[in-house]
Design a protein around this motif. Sequence first.
Motif, short mmCIF file in Angstrom:
data_model
loop_
_atom_site.label_atom_id
_atom_site.label_comp_id
_atom_site.label_asym_id
_atom_site.label_seq_id
_atom_site.Cartn_x
_atom_site.Cartn_y
_atom_site.Cartn_z
N GLU A 33 34.96 -1.74 5.71
CA GLU A 33 34.05 -2.32 4.73
C GLU A 33 32.64 -2.36 5.31
O GLU A 33 32.47 -2.44 6.53
CB GLU A 33 34.51 -3.74 4.35
N PRO A 34 31.61 -2.28 4.46
CA PRO A 34 31.70 -2.16 3.00
C PRO A 34 32.05 -0.74 2.56
O PRO A 34 31.88 0.21 3.31
CB PRO A 34 30.30 -2.55 2.54
N GLY A 83 19.05 -4.75 -1.02
CA GLY A 83 20.33 -4.65 -1.69
C GLY A 83 20.98 -3.27 -1.62
O GLY A 83 22.06 -3.09 -2.17
N ARG A 84 20.34 -2.31 -0.95
CA ARG A 84 20.95 -0.98 -0.84
C ARG A 84 22.22 -1.03 0.01
O ARG A 84 23.07 -0.17 -0.10
CB ARG A 84 19.97 0.04 -0.26
N ASP A 85 22.31 -2.05 0.85
CA ASP A 85 23.50 -2.27 1.68
C ASP A 85 23.98 -3.69 1.38
O ASP A 85 23.19 -4.64 1.46
CB ASP A 85 23.14 -2.11 3.15
N PRO A 86 25.24 -3.86 0.99
CA PRO A 86 25.72 -5.19 0.59
C PRO A 86 25.92 -6.18 1.73
O PRO A 86 26.22 -7.35 1.48
CB PRO A 86 27.05 -4.88 -0.10
N ARG A 87 25.75 -5.77 2.98
CA ARG A 87 25.94 -6.69 4.08
C ARG A 87 24.83 -7.75 4.10
O ARG A 87 23.73 -7.51 3.58
CB ARG A 87 25.99 -5.92 5.40
N PRO A 88 25.10 -8.93 4.67
CA PRO A 88 24.11 -10.03 4.63
C PRO A 88 22.77 -9.65 5.24
O PRO A 88 21.72 -10.04 4.73
CB PRO A 88 24.81 -11.14 5.43
N ARG A 90 19.66 -7.34 6.03
CA ARG A 90 19.01 -6.21 5.37
C ARG A 90 19.08 -4.98 6.27
O ARG A 90 18.86 -5.06 7.48
CB ARG A 90 17.56 -6.54 5.05
N PHE A 130 26.94 3.22 -0.69
CA PHE A 130 25.54 2.81 -0.55
C PHE A 130 24.67 3.57 -1.56
O PHE A 130 25.07 3.72 -2.72
CB PHE A 130 25.06 3.05 0.90
N ASP A 131 23.50 4.04 -1.14
CA ASP A 131 22.63 4.86 -1.99
C ASP A 131 22.70 6.32 -1.55
O ASP A 131 21.73 7.08 -1.69
CB ASP A 131 21.19 4.36 -1.94
#
Length: 229
Positions: A33-34, A83-88, A90, A130-131
């Motif tokens: 994950e993610p 927000g491009r990566d959901p991890r807390p 940046r 991701f993107d």
Amino acid sequence: MAAFPVFAVTVDVVALTIRDEVLSVLLVRRGEEPFAGRWALPGGFTRADEDLEHAAYRELAEECHVTRDDLLLEQLRTYGAPGRDPRPERVVTVAWIALGAHLPEPTAGTDAAEARWWPVEEALSMPLAFDHAQILADGVERARAKLEYSTLATSFCPREFTLRDLRRVYETVWGSELDRSNFQRKVLGTEGFLTDTGRYAEGRRGRPARLYRAAGIQGAVLHPPLLRG
């Protein structure tokens, strides 16, 4: 003095090659994950004491066992949308494109479940992690555009190649057929593009074809450019 937020830096690589006359990209299926189980571009976090370019080469070596001598690597752009990566934390990524001829079969790295080459058109339609769908689209368009005004096409060729081999690179990357006579005239008339080896390809039907090498530095500017249409 105000403290700036801490963020992580990764590298992601759009690695392109031609396999069975199809433009292909290296993808890895994430094992963690993610986005566990989702296909993604090869990449990862940069180490504290590591140069960004070295990180890109390291990731490629882990996934595809290629070295600096096997390909042409150049920076694509930086992607840092919140927000491009959901991890807390940046995460900002520096993307690269890597081009090479006959790159080997990949093997999954430490955090990947699988790695393989995918036809670019198929990969562009996949729900990548991701993107990476946007990064892939940007990388493919960069490669297609650079073929117009640079000698980048020779990066997809072996050390020695025929004019037909080179034309097939353009046709494969651009996805369109080129007139053989016009292509030959433009390529041979462009200074600093090709060097005639004085030898001929063996084992082919019909009249033997001359063998050429890239002249000068791969990716050097072409004048006039070779336009797609």
